[in-house]
Write a protein that holds these residues in place. Structure first.
Motif, PDB file in Angstrom:
ATOM      1  N   PRO A   5      -3.145  -3.149  -0.849  1.00 33.88           N
ATOM      2  CA  PRO A   5      -4.494  -2.609  -1.036  1.00 33.88           C
ATOM      3  C   PRO A   5      -4.641  -1.267  -0.305  1.00 33.88           C
ATOM      4  O   PRO A   5      -4.150  -1.098   0.815  1.00 33.88           O
ATOM      5  N   ASP A  27      -8.032  -7.563   5.991  1.00 33.24           N
ATOM      6  CA  ASP A  27      -9.395  -7.750   5.477  1.00 33.24           C
ATOM      7  C   ASP A  27     -10.461  -7.542   6.540  1.00 33.24           C
ATOM      8  O   ASP A  27     -10.381  -8.104   7.639  1.00 33.24           O
ATOM      9  N   LEU A  36     -18.227  -8.622   1.218  1.00 34.64           N
ATOM     10  CA  LEU A  36     -16.920  -7.992   1.023  1.00 34.64           C
ATOM     11  C   LEU A  36     -16.549  -8.109  -0.449  1.00 34.64           C
ATOM     12  O   LEU A  36     -16.487  -9.212  -0.999  1.00 34.64           O
ATOM     13  N   GLU A  38     -13.832  -7.224  -3.574  1.00 36.00           N
ATOM     14  CA  GLU A  38     -12.536  -6.781  -4.068  1.00 36.00           C
ATOM     15  C   GLU A  38     -12.813  -5.904  -5.290  1.00 36.00           C
ATOM     16  O   GLU A  38     -13.276  -6.397  -6.324  1.00 36.00           O
ATOM     17  N   GLY A  72     -16.653  -5.161  -8.915  1.00 32.89           N
ATOM     18  CA  GLY A  72     -15.538  -6.056  -8.645  1.00 32.89           C
ATOM     19  C   GLY A  72     -16.012  -7.467  -8.391  1.00 32.89           C
ATOM     20  O   GLY A  72     -17.040  -7.902  -8.919  1.00 32.89           O
ATOM     21  N   THR A  73     -15.273  -8.193  -7.539  1.00 32.59           N
ATOM     22  CA  THR A  73     -15.520  -9.608  -7.296  1.00 32.59           C
ATOM     23  C   THR A  73     -15.778  -9.844  -5.808  1.00 32.59           C
ATOM     24  O   THR A  73     -15.085  -9.283  -4.957  1.00 32.59           O
ATOM     25  N   ARG A  75     -15.482 -11.352  -2.367  1.00 30.35           N
ATOM     26  CA  ARG A  75     -14.395 -12.046  -1.674  1.00 30.35           C
ATOM     27  C   ARG A  75     -14.913 -12.883  -0.513  1.00 30.35           C
ATOM     28  O   ARG A  75     -14.376 -13.948  -0.210  1.00 30.35           O
ATOM     29  N   SER A 100     -12.065   2.507  -2.987  1.00 31.99           N
ATOM     30  CA  SER A 100     -11.252   1.654  -2.119  1.00 31.99           C
ATOM     31  C   SER A 100     -11.052   0.306  -2.801  1.00 31.99           C
ATOM     32  O   SER A 100     -11.928  -0.168  -3.526  1.00 31.99           O
ATOM     33  N   ALA A 101      -9.904  -0.309  -2.544  1.00 32.61           N
ATOM     34  CA  ALA A 101      -9.634  -1.624  -3.134  1.00 32.61           C
ATOM     35  C   ALA A 101     -10.528  -2.706  -2.558  1.00 32.61           C
ATOM     36  O   ALA A 101     -10.700  -3.760  -3.171  1.00 32.61           O
ATOM     37  N   ARG A 102     -11.090  -2.457  -1.370  1.00 37.68           N
ATOM     38  CA  ARG A 102     -12.051  -3.384  -0.778  1.00 37.68           C
ATOM     39  C   ARG A 102     -13.232  -2.594  -0.247  1.00 37.68           C
ATOM     40  O   ARG A 102     -13.071  -1.495   0.299  1.00 37.68           O
ATOM     41  N   THR A 328      -7.026  -2.462  -9.737  1.00 33.82           N
ATOM     42  CA  THR A 328      -6.330  -3.708 -10.061  1.00 33.82           C
ATOM     43  C   THR A 328      -5.490  -3.493 -11.301  1.00 33.82           C
ATOM     44  O   THR A 328      -5.774  -2.623 -12.119  1.00 33.82           O
TER      45      THR A 328
END
Length: 329
Positions: A5, A27, A36, A38, A72-73, A75, A100-102, A328
């Protein structure tokens, strides 16, 4: 870089800016009232384009992670968050750090993405579709049977405005550029092609004596006065932007004689000053996409770590096509 990530970091403002991809630490833990996410994809908006060049009103201290809109989803959720749970598909708007990926975001800034709407469709449509929704439904309080004139009808905001107005039972009239001429069309398919200098008279012929109840104006310049002169009694002008260039000056006597109202349509201000109203309207707009009333804004997704390609495509993509950064796949 794609196996781990990562986030994009802007180290130097410029055209192009100096941006690279850097691995994320383990994380983050969302704090009270935070979520948070994803991130599946994030939008490359015009605001982002200005910000990473140092041309926006806010200049974050370097280095920073750009981006304002992501989808996104969930987390993990922090203490006190009851409206979201891990696995929820969500969209975040106006939270810096979206590339950012997170992403850790305040829960009150998030909206669930409904039904079969994809993360990409949702995040690509925020700017244009929410602007049209906020303008017609919140600001203008559009009613069935009213007459709506949409300037710049071939653009992303214009197309969304046409679909929303038709859904609300309005009569819709449009103006779109057709080469060096302007294409004017009415609800019965009647069309005129006029030079820009003849727009005022063309609208008079198209709309007739009643004029328009609402004008959707993301264009500005000479279009605005021509449209105001063709407003009906108690007409409302929605000022959205100035894509044609000059910021227009509207003769105040026209507003007086028509009992007309000028309304600014600024979703960024709504987000900051009336966050609950912003998220409520975003949810309602996404529901219209889910119901098939609104067509998602056209978009293209490129891997986020290939920022040089993304920068070039942002300049070259077809008008109205949103470039997305994918995190992703």
């Amino acid at each position: 870089m794609t196996a781990t990530p990562y986030a994009l970091h802007c180290h130097e403002y410029g055209n192009p800016p100096l941006i690279d991809a850097r691995p994320l630490p383990p994380d983050a833990t969302p704090g009270p009232g935070e979520v948070l996410i994803e991130v599946a994809c994030a939008a490359f908006n015009f605001t982002d384009y200005l910000m990473i060049q140092g041309r926006y009103q806010d200049k974050p201290a370097l280095p920073f992670v750009p981006g304002l809109d992501a989808a996104g989803t969930v987390r993990a959720v922090g203490a006190g968050v009851a409206s979201f749970a891990p696995g929820d598909k969500v969209i975040s708007s106006g939270v810096v750090g979206a590339w950012s990926a997170r992403l850790v975001a305040p829960a009150h800034r998030l909206v669930k993405i409904p039904g079969q709407v994809s993360a990409a469709d949702a995040v690509a449509s925020i700017n244009s579709h929410l602007t049209a929704y906020h303008g017609l439904i919140d600001r203008a309080a559009l009613q069935a049977g009213e007459r709506v004139l949409v300037l710049g009808a071939s653009g992303a905001v214009g197309q969304a405005a046409v679909q929303i107005a038709l859904h609300r039972g309005a009569e819709v009239f449009t103006v779109a550029r057709d080469g060096g001429l302007l294409q004017l069309a009415g609800p019965q398919g009647a069309a005129l092609r006029v030079p820009p200098a003849e727009l005022k008279q063309g609208l008079r012929e198209l709309l007739g004596a009643p004029g328009a109840d609402v004008v959707v104006d993301p264009v500005g310049d000479f279009h605005t006065e021509a449209a105001v002169r063709n407003l009906g009694w108690r007409g409302r002008l929605l000022v959205i932007g100035f894509a044609a260039g000059d910021i227009p000056k509207i003769p105040a006597n026209l507003l007086l004689l028509k009992g007309a109202t000028v309304m600014g349509v600024y979703c960024g201000g709504l987000l900051l000053r009336e966050t609950a109203a912003f998220t409520s309207q975003l949810a309602a707009m996404l529901a219209l996409i889910d119901a098939g009333v609104l067509t998602p804004s056209p978009h293209e997704t490129l891997p986020a770590h290939r920022f040089d390609d993304i920068w070039a495509r942002h300049a070259d993509a077809p008008r109205g096509t949103k470039v997305l950064l994918g995190f992703t796949g």
